[in-house]
Design an enzyme around this catalytic site. Structure first.
Site, PDB file in Angstrom:
ATOM      1  CG  HIS A   1      -5.653   2.296   0.265  1.00  0.00           C
ATOM      2  ND1 HIS A   1      -5.477   1.330   1.033  1.00  0.00           N
ATOM      3  CD2 HIS A   1      -6.182   3.295   1.099  1.00  0.00           C
ATOM      4  CE1 HIS A   1      -5.725   1.355   2.136  1.00  0.00           C
ATOM      5  NE2 HIS A   1      -5.936   2.615   2.220  1.00  0.00           N
TER       6      HIS A   1
ATOM      7  CG  HIS B   1      -1.748  -1.151   1.283  1.00  0.00           C
ATOM      8  ND1 HIS B   1      -1.298  -2.476   1.722  1.00  0.00           N
ATOM      9  CD2 HIS B   1      -3.042  -1.310   1.289  1.00  0.00           C
ATOM     10  CE1 HIS B   1      -1.836  -3.379   2.045  1.00  0.00           C
ATOM     11  NE2 HIS B   1      -3.271  -2.907   1.773  1.00  0.00           N
TER      12      HIS B   1
ATOM     13  CD  GLU C   1     -18.003  -5.932  25.995  1.00  0.00           C
ATOM     14  OE1 GLU C   1     -19.050  -6.170  26.979  1.00  0.00           O
ATOM     15  OE2 GLU C   1     -18.165  -5.287  25.066  1.00  0.00           O
TER      16      GLU C   1
ATOM     17  CG  HIS D   1     -26.279 -12.792  28.499  1.00  0.00           C
ATOM     18  ND1 HIS D   1     -26.913 -12.256  27.388  1.00  0.00           N
ATOM     19  CD2 HIS D   1     -25.615 -11.631  29.045  1.00  0.00           C
ATOM     20  CE1 HIS D   1     -26.938 -10.914  27.412  1.00  0.00           C
ATOM     21  NE2 HIS D   1     -26.130 -10.511  28.461  1.00  0.00           N
TER      22      HIS D   1
END
Length: 675
Positions: A262, A28, A411, A473
């Site tokens: 890119h 790149h 998280e 969960h």
């Protein structure tokens, strides 16, 4: 500094970046060419490091977020002397120190492994937090800056919200981030995917934001000076840059601002490589070269940095002489050795949930393992990291006197921040949440394993026994996913992660001991929500056998009729079943607890055979996928586990419905033995 020489240095970086990609025939180049001006000014004039020792503790840190811009990083580091032209020419090749995405190598100036966008700058947030934590304890003499470099992709990744929010809330004035805003991403222009006002977004999070022309060196200098003097907020410098700056076609016309540059070498993207190198002032026949005047510029910059470092080292020496006790603590924090701790003295409550037993250990750590930072994703009172929090305070803006980070509901951000803390050094990061949410954390956990970072994960509510919360969960496949990292070797040939699921309160103490003593890789502690009956003869001394990964809990005879295999709360269930097998069928049983198959498989074969008894029928019980134990049980038996999602009901009901009772173990073992 001469403006012409400064610009020539940036062009030198552009040439080297383009040449690396061209030589490798992949990479790149465009972004690296656009960001060259900023990294040149940063490294030559602002970034403090020891040219002779890049591991110097009080150096400024530079975290690269877009790993695809590795040519830019290797090029600037080549100008500072840590990479050779030959090494740059071997970009992306086997055995080369210049891989396609940077892998942490602090001695060469690479502070972080970067690749998955968004994580690099989030690690920078973690490093900045660690610096504030340490400065509060040792003094401003060791203060230093953390710089990050981010691209459009990193800004778009969802993790950037958590990082931006956290840094703004904490007022990390030691954090400076450059946003290389070139309006181009890999497949499209940015306008095809977003209309957001990035400046306003970061301002809303509490950042200081300045927008500049990312190619004008005076504007870069002014922005960095302002950022260095900022006392209240982290700084975002939005640099408007040009993708593929300096790229031209064969006829000399511009080939800048193209999506194609890119992700492809210039020649493959439609530009002319030789014409571009010539346009930038280089020699197409010898693109891997540092211009003499640029080499002289960096030699002078290195000399100035060496003088600064010498003054800082003298300042540290004077501080150490005046504060010998603090100096000893400072040395211990950065020693990379496990802190001394008396685990045998911990008094555990019997028959407790392992998350509660973990809380007991964490409460003992607080104030004793003084460089431990514990964090939780808005679950401290459920994952029981509050055992630590109750004895300290959470970080807030300007106050890092405590040792707890309230990460909020983020998280992945928390896990990447923990990686940044570990990369900075001097602290022991611990992060907690529900085990099912390890799914959100996995990208950062994988990088921790790759980078060999001793982060500790506290994952609670470890199985379907979360009960009424239902399958959203209740972890089922998560243990299998995480344990794959026990089987995956890092670049040193070691298990890339230590994964522990303790079977009772005393095993939890030893699991924490193993976690603290593991200074080479990340450690996962997988802990129960519900109470677990202590194992027969449970004690700290017995649980120390966990250090071998697996051990015999009960053995009725030299040659038992069956070996029962489990970890976590299922071991206690095997004990219940074994009692029935003895009472009703007079069977001789061997029960083994396997907190870590990865550690167990590193033991001598004689020990593995003593525990597993090859040829003896085996029954394995796991609250996760059967594959968790299939490698241990093998062809000698069967594994009872879950091959489906859970259901919403009290955990006791689910135990009966799913066959996790002593009676169910009894029946299944008899079926295995055809009795």
């Amino acid at each position: 500094m001469s403006k012409d020489i400064s610009m020539k240095a940036a062009d030198n970086i552009r040439i080297l970046s383009a040449a690396m990609v061209e030589q490798a025939k992949s990479g790149h180049p465009g972004g690296a060419m656009g960001g060259a001006d900023f990294v040149h000014i940063l490294f030559s004039e602002f970034l403090n490091y020891d040219p002779k020792d890049r591991t110097w503790i009080n150096r400024d840190r530079f975290f690269l977020d877009p790993g695809h811009m590795s040519p830019m990083l290797y090029s600037i580091l080549a100008l500072t002397g840590t990479y050779s032209m030959d090494e740059l020419s071997q970009f992306r090749q086997w055995g080369s120190p210049t891989p396609g995405h940077p892998e942490v190598e602090v001695a060469r100036g690479v502070e972080n492994t970067s690749g998955p966008l968004g994580q690099g700058h989030t690690m920078a947030v973690g490093a900045a937090i660690a610096e504030r934590f340490l400065v509060q304890r040792f003094g401003e003499w060791m203060a230093h800056k953390t710089y990050a470099f981010i691209s459009d992709g990193g800004v778009q990744e969802e993790i950037s919200q958590g990082a931006g929010r956290m840094a703004g809330y904490l007022g990390l004035n030691n954090l400076v981030m450059f946003y290389d805003s070139n309006d181009i991403q890999l497949s499209t222009e940015t306008k095809a995917v977003t209309v957001e006002d990035t400046a306003k977004k970061y301002e809303a999070w509490g950042w200081k934001v300045v927008t500049i022309d990312g190619h004008k060196h005076d504007e870069i200098r002014a922005a960095l000076k302002a950022a260095q003097s900022e006392t209240e907020k982290p700084t975002l410098i939005i640099g408007k840059t040009i993708m593929g700056k300096g790229a031209v076609k064969t006829d000399g016309s511009s080939y800048e601002k193209q999506v194609s540059t890119h992700g492809q070498p210039l020649s493959a993207a439609g530009a002319d490589f030789a014409a571009t190198i010539k346009n930038l002032g280089g020699n197409p026949e010898r693109p891997f070269a540092i211009f003499p005047e640029v080499a002289d510029l960096y030699a002078k910059a290195q000399a100035a940095k060496a003088e600064h470092v010498a003054r800082k080292r003298e300042e540290q020496k004077a501080w150490e002489a005046a504060q010998p006790e603090l100096a000893a603590k400072f040395k211990a924090f950065f020693s990379k050795e496990a802190p001394a701790f008396d685990f045998a003295a911990i008094q555990q409550k019997a028959n407790n949930a392992s998350r509660a037993s973990s809380a007991t250990v964490l409460a003992e750590f607080a104030g004793k393992i003084e460089n431990m930072i514990v964090m939780s994703a808005d679950l401290a009172n459920s994952d029981k990291t509050d055992g630590f929090l109750k004895k300290t305070t959470a970080f807030s803006k300007g106050d890092f006197s405590g040792s707890f980070l309230q990460a909020g509901v983020a998280e992945l951000t928390m896990a990447a921040v923990a990686n940044g803390m570990a990369l900075h050094g001097g602290v022991i990061p611990v992060c907690g949440t529900f085990f099912v949410f390890s799914d959100y954390m996995k990208p950062a956990v994988r990088l921790a394993a790759l980078m060999e970072l001793p982060v500790k994960y506290v994952w609670t509510h470890d199985a379907f026994r979360v009960g009424e919360d239902g399958p959203t969960h209740q972890p089922v496949e998560q243990e299998a996913q995480i344990r794959l990292l026990e089987k995956l070797k890092n670049h040193k040939g070691e298990n890339s992660m230590l994964v522990l699921r303790p079977a009772d309160a005393e095993e939890t103490t030893v699991a924490w001991q193993m976690a603290v003593e593991n200074v080479k890789t990340p450690t996962a502690l997988i802990l129960s929500r519900q109470n677990i009956t202590n194992l027969p003869g449970s004690s700290y001394q017995q649980a120390l056998q966990s250090k071998k990964g697996a051990y015999i809990v009960e053995k009725d005879a030299a040659q038992p009729d069956v070996v029962l295999v489990a970890n976590g709360s299922e071991v206690a269930t095997l004990v219940e079943g074994a009692k029935l097998l003895r009472e009703k069928k007079a069977l001789k049983v061997q029960i083994i607890s396997v907190p870590s198959e990865g550690v167990f498989r590193n033991q001598p074969k004689a020990y593995q055979d003593e525990v597993l008894l090859p040829g003896t029928p085996k029954f394995g019980l796991t609250a996760g996928l059967p594959v968790n134990l299939e490698g241990l049980v093998g062809a000698d038996g069967v594994v009872a586990g879950l091959d489906h999602f859970g259901y919403s009901a009290p955990y006791g009901v689910l135990d009966k419905e799913f066959g996790f009772t002593g009676e169910a173990v009894y029946n299944q073992v008899l079926s295995l033995l055809n009795k």
